[in-house]
Design a protein around this motif. Sequence first.
Motif, PDB file in Angstrom:
ATOM      1  N   ASP A  79     -71.424 -77.668  40.227  1.00  0.00           N
ATOM      2  CA  ASP A  79     -71.627 -76.292  39.763  1.00  0.00           C
ATOM      3  C   ASP A  79     -72.419 -75.480  40.785  1.00  0.00           C
ATOM      4  N   LEU A  80     -73.440 -76.085  41.379  1.00  0.00           N
ATOM      5  CA  LEU A  80     -74.229 -75.383  42.394  1.00  0.00           C
ATOM      6  C   LEU A  80     -73.376 -75.061  43.618  1.00  0.00           C
ATOM      7  N   ALA A  81     -72.563 -76.037  44.038  1.00  0.00           N
ATOM      8  CA  ALA A  81     -71.717 -75.829  45.215  1.00  0.00           C
ATOM      9  C   ALA A  81     -70.684 -74.737  44.980  1.00  0.00           C
ATOM     10  N   MET A  82     -70.143 -74.651  43.751  1.00  0.00           N
ATOM     11  CA  MET A  82     -69.138 -73.627  43.455  1.00  0.00           C
ATOM     12  C   MET A  82     -69.742 -72.223  43.463  1.00  0.00           C
ATOM     13  N   CYS A  83     -71.059 -72.134  43.312  1.00  0.00           N
ATOM     14  CA  CYS A  83     -71.740 -70.838  43.385  1.00  0.00           C
ATOM     15  C   CYS A  83     -72.036 -70.419  44.822  1.00  0.00           C
ATOM     16  N   GLY A  84     -71.662 -71.260  45.788  1.00  0.00           N
ATOM     17  CA  GLY A  84     -71.987 -70.979  47.177  1.00  0.00           C
ATOM     18  C   GLY A  84     -73.343 -71.503  47.572  1.00  0.00           C
ATOM     19  N   GLY A  85     -73.860 -72.470  46.800  1.00  0.00           N
ATOM     20  CA  GLY A  85     -75.183 -73.007  47.064  1.00  0.00           C
ATOM     21  C   GLY A  85     -75.147 -74.356  47.758  1.00  0.00           C
ATOM     22  N   PRO A 156     -64.583 -63.951  40.818  1.00  0.00           N
ATOM     23  CA  PRO A 156     -63.205 -63.534  40.541  1.00  0.00           C
ATOM     24  C   PRO A 156     -62.970 -62.057  40.818  1.00  0.00           C
ATOM     25  N   ASP A 157     -64.033 -61.258  40.765  1.00  0.00           N
ATOM     26  CA  ASP A 157     -63.880 -59.824  41.042  1.00  0.00           C
ATOM     27  C   ASP A 157     -63.490 -59.563  42.486  1.00  0.00           C
ATOM     28  N   ALA A 158     -63.688 -60.558  43.358  1.00  0.00           N
ATOM     29  CA  ALA A 158     -63.335 -60.390  44.776  1.00  0.00           C
ATOM     30  C   ALA A 158     -61.869 -60.716  45.052  1.00  0.00           C
ATOM     31  N   ILE A 159     -61.160 -61.271  44.077  1.00  0.00           N
ATOM     32  CA  ILE A 159     -59.766 -61.682  44.272  1.00  0.00           C
ATOM     33  C   ILE A 159     -58.887 -60.458  44.506  1.00  0.00           C
ATOM     34  N   GLN A 160     -57.927 -60.602  45.439  1.00  0.00           N
ATOM     35  CA  GLN A 160     -57.007 -59.515  45.765  1.00  0.00           C
ATOM     36  C   GLN A 160     -55.565 -60.008  45.708  1.00  0.00           C
ATOM     37  N   SER A 161     -54.658 -59.114  45.383  1.00  0.00           N
ATOM     38  CA  SER A 161     -53.237 -59.447  45.404  1.00  0.00           C
ATOM     39  C   SER A 161     -52.849 -59.916  46.804  1.00  0.00           C
ATOM     40  N   GLY A 162     -52.077 -60.981  46.871  1.00  0.00           N
ATOM     41  CA  GLY A 162     -51.690 -61.571  48.144  1.00  0.00           C
ATOM     42  C   GLY A 162     -52.502 -62.790  48.525  1.00  0.00           C
ATOM     43  N   GLU A 207     -67.094 -72.457  55.201  1.00  0.00           N
ATOM     44  CA  GLU A 207     -67.347 -72.212  56.622  1.00  0.00           C
ATOM     45  C   GLU A 207     -66.144 -71.623  57.344  1.00  0.00           C
ATOM     46  N   CYS A 208     -64.956 -71.718  56.736  1.00  0.00           N
ATOM     47  CA  CYS A 208     -63.751 -71.125  57.335  1.00  0.00           C
ATOM     48  C   CYS A 208     -63.682 -69.625  57.122  1.00  0.00           C
ATOM     49  N   GLY A 209     -64.403 -69.124  56.105  1.00  0.00           N
ATOM     50  CA  GLY A 209     -64.319 -67.707  55.766  1.00  0.00           C
ATOM     51  C   GLY A 209     -63.102 -67.405  54.915  1.00  0.00           C
ATOM     52  N   GLY A 210     -63.123 -66.266  54.272  1.00  0.00           N
ATOM     53  CA  GLY A 210     -61.983 -65.816  53.484  1.00  0.00           C
ATOM     54  C   GLY A 210     -61.932 -66.333  52.064  1.00  0.00           C
ATOM     55  N   VAL A 211     -62.906 -67.126  51.642  1.00  0.00           N
ATOM     56  CA  VAL A 211     -62.896 -67.661  50.281  1.00  0.00           C
ATOM     57  C   VAL A 211     -63.425 -66.595  49.327  1.00  0.00           C
ATOM     58  N   ARG A 212     -62.617 -66.272  48.323  1.00  0.00           N
ATOM     59  CA  ARG A 212     -63.022 -65.256  47.332  1.00  0.00           C
ATOM     60  C   ARG A 212     -63.868 -65.874  46.215  1.00  0.00           C
ATOM     61  N   VAL A 273     -59.629 -69.565  45.637  1.00  0.00           N
ATOM     62  CA  VAL A 273     -58.745 -68.427  45.907  1.00  0.00           C
ATOM     63  C   VAL A 273     -59.186 -67.867  47.249  1.00  0.00           C
ATOM     64  N   VAL A 274     -58.218 -67.782  48.168  1.00  0.00           N
ATOM     65  CA  VAL A 274     -58.538 -67.553  49.581  1.00  0.00           C
ATOM     66  C   VAL A 274     -57.652 -66.443  50.149  1.00  0.00           C
ATOM     67  N   ASP A 275     -58.221 -65.625  50.990  1.00  0.00           N
ATOM     68  CA  ASP A 275     -57.455 -64.656  51.771  1.00  0.00           C
ATOM     69  C   ASP A 275     -56.304 -65.400  52.467  1.00  0.00           C
ATOM     70  N   ALA A 276     -55.085 -64.913  52.296  1.00  0.00           N
ATOM     71  CA  ALA A 276     -53.915 -65.614  52.833  1.00  0.00           C
ATOM     72  C   ALA A 276     -54.015 -65.851  54.340  1.00  0.00           C
ATOM     73  N   GLU A 277     -54.708 -64.976  55.048  1.00  0.00           N
ATOM     74  CA  GLU A 277     -54.835 -65.134  56.491  1.00  0.00           C
ATOM     75  C   GLU A 277     -55.741 -66.307  56.879  1.00  0.00           C
ATOM     76  N   ARG A 278     -56.574 -66.776  55.930  1.00  0.00           N
ATOM     77  CA  ARG A 278     -57.488 -67.879  56.201  1.00  0.00           C
ATOM     78  C   ARG A 278     -57.099 -69.154  55.458  1.00  0.00           C
ATOM     79  N   SER A 279     -56.044 -69.111  54.660  1.00  0.00           N
ATOM     80  CA  SER A 279     -55.746 -70.253  53.792  1.00  0.00           C
ATOM     81  C   SER A 279     -55.340 -71.500  54.576  1.00  0.00           C
ATOM     82  N   GLU A 280     -54.620 -71.333  55.686  1.00  0.00           N
ATOM     83  CA  GLU A 280     -54.230 -72.508  56.469  1.00  0.00           C
ATOM     84  C   GLU A 280     -55.461 -73.187  57.067  1.00  0.00           C
ATOM     85  N   ALA A 281     -56.410 -72.387  57.536  1.00  0.00           N
ATOM     86  CA  ALA A 281     -57.644 -72.962  58.083  1.00  0.00           C
ATOM     87  C   ALA A 281     -58.429 -73.690  56.998  1.00  0.00           C
TER      88      ALA A 281
END
Length: 333
Positions: A79-85, A156-162, A207-212, A273-281
């Motif tokens: 639970d702590l890790a899922m919060c970004g901790g 979840p508020d950071a999630i975007q279509s695509g 650490e890859c970035g793009g995680v919503r 849920v990840v920005d599609a441009e970063r999902s492969e990384a």
Amino acid sequence: MNQDIITLDHGSGGRRTAQLIEELLLPAFHNDALNALGDGATLNLSGPLVFSTDSFVVDPIFFPGGDIGKLSVCGTVNDLAMCGGIPRYLSLSFLIEEGFPLADLCRVVDSIARTAQEAGVEIVTGDTKVVERGKGDGLYINTAGIGTLAWPGLSPDAIQSGDDVIISGSIGDHGAAVMMARNGLLEGSALTSDCRPLHALAMAALECGGVRVLRDPTRGGVATTLNEFAQNRPFSIELDEDSLPINASTAAACGLLGLEPLYCANEGKLLAVVDAERSEAVLEALRATPGGEQAARIGRVTSRAPGKVILNTFLGGGRVLSMLTGAQLPRIC
């Protein structure tokens, strides 16, 4: 300790309680904060923190791949890790039924100590209570955890279509394993719980970035967690049935028990849920981390049916996956 079972005297606050603490708990969880034996722990932390608490009532308390002790550490660390901790410290409280075998308690404590070491956390404070025979169902555990916030803004508020939807491995293993163990159906089965700490996988993804947003899909499973993301929001989440990683043993168990893997609990998988441009990384990072070898892209965020989760099936159709109603799997965590 020369007794074979827990007695009410172990919860009295007297000599037996002190013996339980000094001979079992302190050696297992040895650290300066705990050894002080104060009413709480003095911790050296600064900056934004993450905090979580959870209680564990799993039946049976020992199951393939884990036990209530391992589960209690993983549940709060995750639970702590899922919060970004970054998880740092845990509290630990036992509610033990009179007559509980001391050997089983020692086994649980050993499991907690090993899992805490794996997760890089310290048990710094706790409590033990004993209830009368017939009023506690063996053993319950409560944990609370504190960590330092390293990746703020996950929501979840950071999630975007695509965006892409990624899971770190196979779906439904924990719930299926516990239910099979409860019903005495595991003989000859390779099925085990996925119970494990997720801090390293979460760090690899973040650490890859793009995680919503990150979440560990425990009670209610993947389908319910994704519904929590989409509910009352201006996007839908679509899953591809042929992309879902489901182990053959889990699928067989779910077929036998009449369960849907997408609604079965997981205790060692993360959803991202990840920005599609970063999902492969992100996928590459997860697959290179122990526990993430089966990571898969399982769907995407669309505007097709706002507020809904849709499963695109093998046959080319689509069906709505609603949030779980009722108790499909009681006492699995």
